[in-house]
Design a protein around this motif. Sequence first.
Motif, PDB file in Angstrom:
ATOM      1  N   UNK A  94     104.594  15.668  32.044  1.00 55.45           N
ATOM      2  CA  UNK A  94     105.565  16.239  31.112  1.00 55.45           C
ATOM      3  C   UNK A  94     106.453  15.202  30.427  1.00 55.45           C
ATOM      4  N   UNK A  95     105.830  14.071  30.046  1.00 58.22           N
ATOM      5  CA  UNK A  95     106.601  13.087  29.278  1.00 58.22           C
ATOM      6  C   UNK A  95     105.772  12.696  28.052  1.00 58.22           C
ATOM      7  N   UNK A  96     106.359  11.887  27.173  1.00 59.49           N
ATOM      8  CA  UNK A  96     105.651  11.548  25.929  1.00 59.49           C
ATOM      9  C   UNK A  96     104.564  10.509  26.137  1.00 59.49           C
ATOM     10  N   UNK A  97     104.867   9.517  26.962  1.00 60.56           N
ATOM     11  CA  UNK A  97     103.934   8.401  27.116  1.00 60.56           C
ATOM     12  C   UNK A  97     103.897   7.892  28.544  1.00 60.56           C
ATOM     13  N   UNK A  98     102.777   7.254  28.920  1.00 61.38           N
ATOM     14  CA  UNK A  98     102.648   6.716  30.284  1.00 61.38           C
ATOM     15  C   UNK A  98     101.754   5.486  30.278  1.00 61.38           C
ATOM     16  N   UNK A  99     102.061   4.564  31.170  1.00 61.89           N
ATOM     17  CA  UNK A  99     101.237   3.367  31.351  1.00 61.89           C
ATOM     18  C   UNK A  99     100.950   3.234  32.838  1.00 61.89           C
ATOM     19  N   UNK A 100      99.692   2.978  33.188  1.00 64.81           N
ATOM     20  CA  UNK A 100      99.390   2.619  34.580  1.00 64.81           C
ATOM     21  C   UNK A 100      99.656   1.123  34.700  1.00 64.81           C
ATOM     22  N   UNK A 101     100.587   0.780  35.561  1.00 66.57           N
ATOM     23  CA  UNK A 101     101.021  -0.608  35.710  1.00 66.57           C
ATOM     24  C   UNK A 101     100.516  -1.172  37.042  1.00 66.57           C
ATOM     25  N   UNK A 102     100.833  -2.444  37.291  1.00 63.78           N
ATOM     26  CA  UNK A 102     100.395  -3.079  38.531  1.00 63.78           C
ATOM     27  C   UNK A 102     101.295  -2.701  39.708  1.00 63.78           C
ATOM     28  N   UNK A 103     102.226  -1.796  39.502  1.00 67.07           N
ATOM     29  CA  UNK A 103     103.178  -1.391  40.541  1.00 67.07           C
ATOM     30  C   UNK A 103     104.489  -1.087  39.857  1.00 67.07           C
ATOM     31  N   UNK A 104     105.493  -0.665  40.627  1.00 62.99           N
ATOM     32  CA  UNK A 104     106.791  -0.383  40.013  1.00 62.99           C
ATOM     33  C   UNK A 104     107.409  -1.667  39.460  1.00 62.99           C
ATOM     34  N   UNK A 105     107.204  -2.769  40.172  1.00 60.73           N
ATOM     35  CA  UNK A 105     107.771  -4.031  39.712  1.00 60.73           C
ATOM     36  C   UNK A 105     107.149  -4.433  38.369  1.00 60.73           C
ATOM     37  N   UNK A 131      98.274  -1.563  44.482  1.00 54.42           N
ATOM     38  CA  UNK A 131      98.589  -2.397  43.317  1.00 54.42           C
ATOM     39  C   UNK A 131      98.545  -1.582  42.030  1.00 54.42           C
ATOM     40  N   UNK A 132      99.173  -0.410  42.075  1.00 57.03           N
ATOM     41  CA  UNK A 132      99.280   0.406  40.860  1.00 57.03           C
ATOM     42  C   UNK A 132     100.641   1.073  40.837  1.00 57.03           C
ATOM     43  N   UNK A 133     101.046   1.468  39.650  1.00 55.97           N
ATOM     44  CA  UNK A 133     102.320   2.153  39.486  1.00 55.97           C
ATOM     45  C   UNK A 133     102.325   2.853  38.147  1.00 55.97           C
ATOM     46  N   UNK A 134     103.457   3.476  37.824  1.00 54.07           N
ATOM     47  CA  UNK A 134     103.571   4.225  36.570  1.00 54.07           C
ATOM     48  C   UNK A 134     104.829   3.821  35.820  1.00 54.07           C
ATOM     49  N   UNK A 135     104.681   3.682  34.505  1.00 53.00           N
ATOM     50  CA  UNK A 135     105.843   3.618  33.630  1.00 53.00           C
ATOM     51  C   UNK A 135     105.739   4.830  32.711  1.00 53.00           C
ATOM     52  N   UNK A 177     108.304   3.530  23.265  1.00 53.90           N
ATOM     53  CA  UNK A 177     108.497   2.438  24.230  1.00 53.90           C
ATOM     54  C   UNK A 177     107.258   2.214  25.102  1.00 53.90           C
ATOM     55  N   UNK A 178     106.612   3.292  25.544  1.00 56.46           N
ATOM     56  CA  UNK A 178     105.416   3.087  26.379  1.00 56.46           C
ATOM     57  C   UNK A 178     104.298   2.462  25.539  1.00 56.46           C
ATOM     58  N   UNK A 179     104.276   2.734  24.216  1.00 57.63           N
ATOM     59  CA  UNK A 179     103.292   2.063  23.351  1.00 57.63           C
ATOM     60  C   UNK A 179     103.539   0.552  23.339  1.00 57.63           C
ATOM     61  N   UNK A 180     104.805   0.156  23.280  1.00 57.80           N
ATOM     62  CA  UNK A 180     105.127  -1.276  23.319  1.00 57.80           C
ATOM     63  C   UNK A 180     104.777  -1.864  24.691  1.00 57.80           C
ATOM     64  N   UNK A 181     104.992  -1.090  25.743  1.00 59.63           N
ATOM     65  CA  UNK A 181     104.621  -1.556  27.086  1.00 59.63           C
ATOM     66  C   UNK A 181     103.108  -1.771  27.154  1.00 59.63           C
ATOM     67  N   UNK A 182     102.337  -0.845  26.568  1.00 62.63           N
ATOM     68  CA  UNK A 182     100.874  -1.006  26.507  1.00 62.63           C
ATOM     69  C   UNK A 182     100.512  -2.315  25.817  1.00 62.63           C
ATOM     70  N   UNK A 183     101.205  -2.613  24.714  1.00 63.43           N
ATOM     71  CA  UNK A 183     100.919  -3.845  23.952  1.00 63.43           C
ATOM     72  C   UNK A 183     101.145  -5.097  24.791  1.00 63.43           C
ATOM     73  N   UNK A 184     102.120  -5.033  25.662  1.00 64.33           N
ATOM     74  CA  UNK A 184     102.449  -6.201  26.495  1.00 64.33           C
ATOM     75  C   UNK A 184     101.588  -6.296  27.741  1.00 64.33           C
ATOM     76  N   UNK A 185     100.805  -5.270  27.986  1.00 60.52           N
ATOM     77  CA  UNK A 185     100.014  -5.181  29.211  1.00 60.52           C
ATOM     78  C   UNK A 185      98.725  -5.987  29.077  1.00 60.52           C
ATOM     79  N   UNK A 186      98.127  -6.345  30.197  1.00 57.40           N
ATOM     80  CA  UNK A 186      96.792  -6.902  30.218  1.00 57.40           C
ATOM     81  C   UNK A 186      95.848  -5.936  29.481  1.00 57.40           C
ATOM     82  N   UNK A 187      94.865  -6.333  28.720  1.00 57.10           N
ATOM     83  CA  UNK A 187      94.359  -7.700  28.553  1.00 57.10           C
ATOM     84  C   UNK A 187      94.889  -8.425  27.319  1.00 57.10           C
ATOM     85  N   UNK A 188      96.006  -7.990  26.746  1.00 56.97           N
ATOM     86  CA  UNK A 188      96.576  -8.716  25.608  1.00 56.97           C
ATOM     87  C   UNK A 188      97.118 -10.052  26.078  1.00 56.97           C
ATOM     88  N   UNK A 189      97.856 -10.721  25.201  1.00 60.49           N
ATOM     89  CA  UNK A 189      98.401 -12.024  25.584  1.00 60.49           C
ATOM     90  C   UNK A 189      99.876 -11.912  25.927  1.00 60.49           C
TER      91      UNK A 189
END
Length: 437
Positions: free
Chosen positions: A114-125, A272-276, A282-294
């Motif tokens: 129930x949110x607009x965007x989500x990223x699977x991250x390497x953990x909460x950190x 080794x997983x988490x959620x943002x 903002x989650x789109x920008x987080x995606x851009x900063x995520x692997x496999x980009x630079x």
Amino acid sequence: MSVSTESQAGFLSRRRFFSWVSSLAAALGAGSLASSVASSAETFASPTASSDGEDYYAKLGVPTIINAAGTYTTLTAACMPPEVLAAVQKAALHPVRLHELQQKAGEYIARRLKCEGAVVTSGASGAISLATAACLQYANNISILEMPQAIEGIKNQVIVQRAHRYEYDRAMYLCGARVTEVVTLDDYKRACGAGRAVMTNFFNAAEDEDGIAASAQIGREEWLRVAHEYKIPCHLDAAADMPPISNLWKYTGMGFDLVAFSGGKGMRGPQNAGLLLGRKSLTDLAHENNNPGDGIGRGMKVAKEQIVGMVAAVDWVLSHTEESMQGDYQKRVDLIAAAMKGIPSVRTETVVPKIANHVPHLLIRFDPKVIGVTTDQIVEVLRNEKPSIELNPNTGQKPNQGIPADGNTLVVGVWMLQPGEDVLVGQRIRALLTRKA
Ligand SMILES: *Cc1c(COP(=O)(O)O)cnc(C)c1O
């Protein structure tokens, strides 16, 4: 070790202690320790071991443990439920296009939570780092490659209450951001008005449900209201704060722009997983900063197995009710508490921390002068037994994280125990508390 337990250790000499350990072994019968090891190897073999796979823990000589502590990172946190594990195994069989998987997984999770965007991250950190990167970019309109070296002289501050400073601040520093610490509401308004802030960070478990802890002055609602007056995005760290399940949408629903959860704690996804979660811009920008980009997230790689594992963990969590999510934890607590019946000086108590690790924990209070053994000695024996039992790290400590322990209190976290281990933990602790001097 706290001062009080150190001084207690004094009244039982090491020599007496070791003779007690060996007499305990003798009391259990010469063969019984060995046979209990053998039987527990059968009973407590990893429930996830497949018949055809090699047991690499055995091969490497790394003993498995009975986790009577909780979802602690150093204890490899949670074990994945069978459904999640099966999904991971299936995903591992086929390559896919990573971007497509990240995108589709994000959309699916956002819909379910129930949110607009989500990223699977390497953990909460990792989620905190990607949140910071996203907010730095958002505030400054910079490219992802300029972090962290080119952010001097631009907006680079994250506002945090002093009572909310913690070790995970480093996840923000990594992007080049700096922390502006505030205490009073006036401090906070000044910091927001200074025009240098890109984000605020709120450590969810530092507050009680009403929003304000004794040590912090600003509650969630007021925190959001002020930051949003200045159009500063608010990030909330709720890493260990599921259950309740509804927390997965409660805080984004309240207005937090970004919220981080750990995937490998209560959600029982891969460690080794988490959620943002949060606002799509903002989650789109987080995606851009995520692997496999630079971007800054290049070293926070989340493989297809973890991405699918996290999606499956979300489905697994949502297949529960709040009640079923609490599993049979209270039954386990009651069973272990019952094993303490009639031991002189022993009192048991159930505690459910309010925010993080919101599940029943068992407190076993005892008088070491009556029992003749200290908290530290019990912890050490349990750890060195086979199978090794790890108690909750609040054992023997001052009240912390909603667990009112003290130097003479054992804390048993029951939620990570595998079936049958509650009986064994109860037996072992009882044996140690009923030693014959
Ligand atoms: C565990 C924890 C983290 C880190 O979570 P990981 O998933 O291990 O990266 C961050 N913040 C808080 C409050 C935590 O409890």
